[in-house]
Design an enzyme around this catalytic site. Structure first.
Site, mmCIF file in Angstrom:
data_model
loop_
_atom_site.group_PDB
_atom_site.id
_atom_site.type_symbol
_atom_site.label_atom_id
_atom_site.label_comp_id
_atom_site.label_asym_id
_atom_site.label_seq_id
_atom_site.Cartn_x
_atom_site.Cartn_y
_atom_site.Cartn_z
ATOM 1 N N HIS A 411 -27.180 27.104 8.401
ATOM 2 C CA HIS A 411 -27.169 27.841 9.666
ATOM 3 C C HIS A 411 -25.955 27.453 10.502
ATOM 4 C CE1 HIS A 411 -30.805 30.144 9.566
ATOM 5 N NE2 HIS A 411 -31.586 29.085 9.341
ATOM 6 N N CYS A 466 -21.873 30.669 6.487
ATOM 7 C CA CYS A 466 -22.786 30.780 7.619
ATOM 8 C C CYS A 466 -22.223 31.820 8.588
ATOM 9 C CB CYS A 466 -22.992 29.429 8.312
ATOM 10 S SG CYS A 466 -21.494 28.676 8.953
#
EC number: 3.4.22.-
Length: 595
Positions: A411, A466
């Site tokens: 993330h 990400c």
């Protein structure tokens, strides 16, 4: 198409330890299909086993590629595992491993073990591999013909070498100890492995003669139990006339260059042995390693593309062939949380194998560090503290000619910028597995730990998987794919080293069992990768599964360069930026913020 196989034929030869003073008792364990096979225990510093195992194969048509483990154990009051390695069934099926000295993955001790691992159907197959081991200089077809005409090893050897002196030999063990065998036939194999660390051992733990991918990790993609990463690529990714079967049986051409052989001179950018393709002896590859098995003569087509990189116009400062080559791989799935991802750990594991198999990174904890959040050892979990320590480890004591690789899949968030340096007022961050208690790692810290210590003449290649990560390393230039030109980023830092960053973000619909770098770096069918080809391929591949909003691929760099530059881990560009960094923008941003 599946090949029916009966047994795995394993022969265990000599065990050697790096420490010559080793005198404890040791034995070999083999694990296959939930069963355990054990050799005799040897002690006193002499570990010559010469034991054979015939291990039955079940579930032939099972889609998963099973793995056979080979372990070295120390026999004591409490038995201890010393080292291990393992092979996929697919690699054994395709590649002959005949008396190879294989370096095991170290647990407590460094060691090598002589191994022969092949697939057999009948006694003639066993005879073939035994004779191949005894007479390595003879051609396979010569041995096959002799095996068909004779019933025992002594008769086969007599026919092959035509020596009258073996008429009285009735036991092959006596013949192996004879003067004729030792002086005439037993020729040591040439060591073709080159290790960057300066140490030279007899062979890598993955034997150079094994043409297929040999996994050293068990990983599972979503919805399937697969450990053979080559077979996970979809048929649609290949040309319509090159099917999966043809690809799997000829994948050895990707890895047929021994370690170190891919280095070329600075001016030789037109050809490079590291970028093997299917044109290289594709019709000469064996279907399998079972000499007396029937096989269909499938027609194999050539795949070719007239695409070559233009010569590098930039001056090369360093050409690395013996300096440090290190990699840091981070894959975080955030298992068991609301933020759980799928495939990040898998990506890190497969990328690890790509570096070892294609780009000759040395498979050692001193060269490759992998942080994944399903790791039971707390020192190898991607916590904030471990990530920052790993970044320091990666670039410490760097010198001109060193090569580094950084991979992150997880993330990313945005965090308010209190320093007023960022254009939009927010820092980009990567998210450790313990972010709820320890917080994120902002882009300025990434630059401080990873980029700032690098010297001129050092190369860093990074892949960031990400969202919104194009500026996460604060590099000076961004390549505009549509306009095909470089653009200076807002208020960049001055970077001396040759740093490039690929940033992209896969969508939820992207198959987690398929690794993006695997597709671009392994299943490509051109002689040499270029940066232009890389960004085009990644962009197309990501959006192949995106039916709504197109995703972008960003190429960032510390300096401008010709986009047709060859992508490799050897050539390093000289720093072309005498000054880069606009501190006036910080003041300007602060003034605008006050208004």
């Amino acid at each position: 198409m599946s090949l029916q196989m009966d047994k795995i034929y394993v022969k265990v030869h000599e065990l050697k330890f790096v420490n010559n003073l080793e005198r404890n008792s040791h034995y070999v364990k083999i694990y296959w299909d939930d069963k355990k096979y054990k050799s005799q225990t040897k002690d006193g510093g002499c570990y010559i086993f010469n034991e054979t195992f015939l291990i039955p194969i079940t579930n032939i048509y099972d889609q998963k590629d099973q793995i056979i483990y080979v372990e070295i154990w120390e026999s004591n009051l409490l038995n201890k595992q010393c080292a291990y390695t393992f092979f996929t069934l697919n690699s054994i099926k395709i590649g002959q491993i005949i008396k190879e000295n294989i370096t095991f993955i170290e647990v407590l001790k460094k060691c090598t073990l002589g191994l022969s691992i092949n697939i057999v159907r009948n006694q003639k197959d066993i005879l073939f591999f035994n004779i191949k081991e005894l007479l390595p200089t003879f051609q396979d077809q010569e041995i096959i013909n002799a095996v068909w005409k004779n019933e025992d090893e002594a008769s086969i050897i007599k026919q092959l070498i035509n020596l009258n002196t073996i008429d009285g030999i009735t036991n092959i063990g006596n013949y192996k100890n004879s003067q004729n065998y030792n002086e005439t036939l037993q020729k040591p194999k040439e060591n073709i492995s080159i290790y960057k660390s300066g140490e030279e051992i007899e062979n890598s733990y993955i034997p150079s003669s094994t043409p297929e991918y040999v996994s050293h990790y068990i990983y599972k993609g979503a919805g399937e139990n697969s450990s053979n990463y080559i077979n996970k690529t979809k048929d649609t990714l290949f040309p319509t006339y090159l099917n999966n079967y043809a690809y799997n049986n000829n994948i050895k051409n990707v890895y047929d260059t021994p370690n170190g052989a891919h280095y070329s001179s600075n001016n030789n950018s037109g050809s490079n042995n590291a970028y093997s393709n299917f044109d290289h002896n594709i019709n000469n590859s064996p279907k399998n390693n079972v000499p007396f098995s029937n096989s269909d003569n499938d027609k194999i087509f050539h795949y070719s593309r007239n695409y070559m990189p233009s010569p590098n116009s930039e001056k090369m400062l360093y050409f690395s062939c013996g300096n440090k080559k290190k990699a840091l791989l981070i894959g975080i799935d955030y298992c068991g949380t609301q933020n759980e991802l799928k495939g990040s750990i898998n990506d890190a594991i497969i990328t690890n194998e790509l570096l070892i198999k294609k780009y000759n990174f040395y498979d050692s904890s001193m060269n490759i560090l992998k942080l994944i959040d399903n790791q039971t050892n707390p020192n190898y979990r991607p916590t904030k503290r471990n990530i920052l320590s790993a970044l320091e480890w990666l670039v410490q004591d760097n010198n001109p000619g060193d090569i580094f690789f950084f991979f992150y899949s997880g993330h990313s968030y945005k965090k308010y910028d209190y320093t007023c340096i960022e254009k939009g007022g927010y820092n980009q961050t990567i998210v450790p597995c313990d972010f709820k208690t320890e917080g994120e790692i902002i882009d300025n810290d990434l630059h401080k730990y990873l980029i700032q210590p690098l010297k001129d003449g050092v190369k860093l290649v990074s892949f960031i998987d990400c969202p919104n990560s194009e500026g996460i390393l604060n590099l000076g230039y961004k390549y505009k794919l549509k306009k095909e030109k470089w653009k200076e980023t807002y208020n960049p830092f001055h970077v001396l080293a040759d740093v490039t960053q690929f940033s992209y973000s896969k969508i939820n619909e992207f198959p987690t069992e398929i690794n993006l770098l695997e597709h671009v770096l392994i299943t490509n069918n051109i002689e040499a990768l270029t940066y232009h080809y890389m960004i085009q391929s990644i962009h197309s591949y990501i959006n192949l599964y995106n039916k709504k909003k197109k995703k972008k691929i960003f190429l960032m760099s510390s300096q401008k360069f010709n986009i047709d530059r060859k992508f490799d881990f050897n050539h390093i560009l000289k720093n072309s930026n005498s000054e880069l960094g606009q501190q006036k923008n910080i003041i300007k941003w602060k003034k605008n913020k006050k208004k």
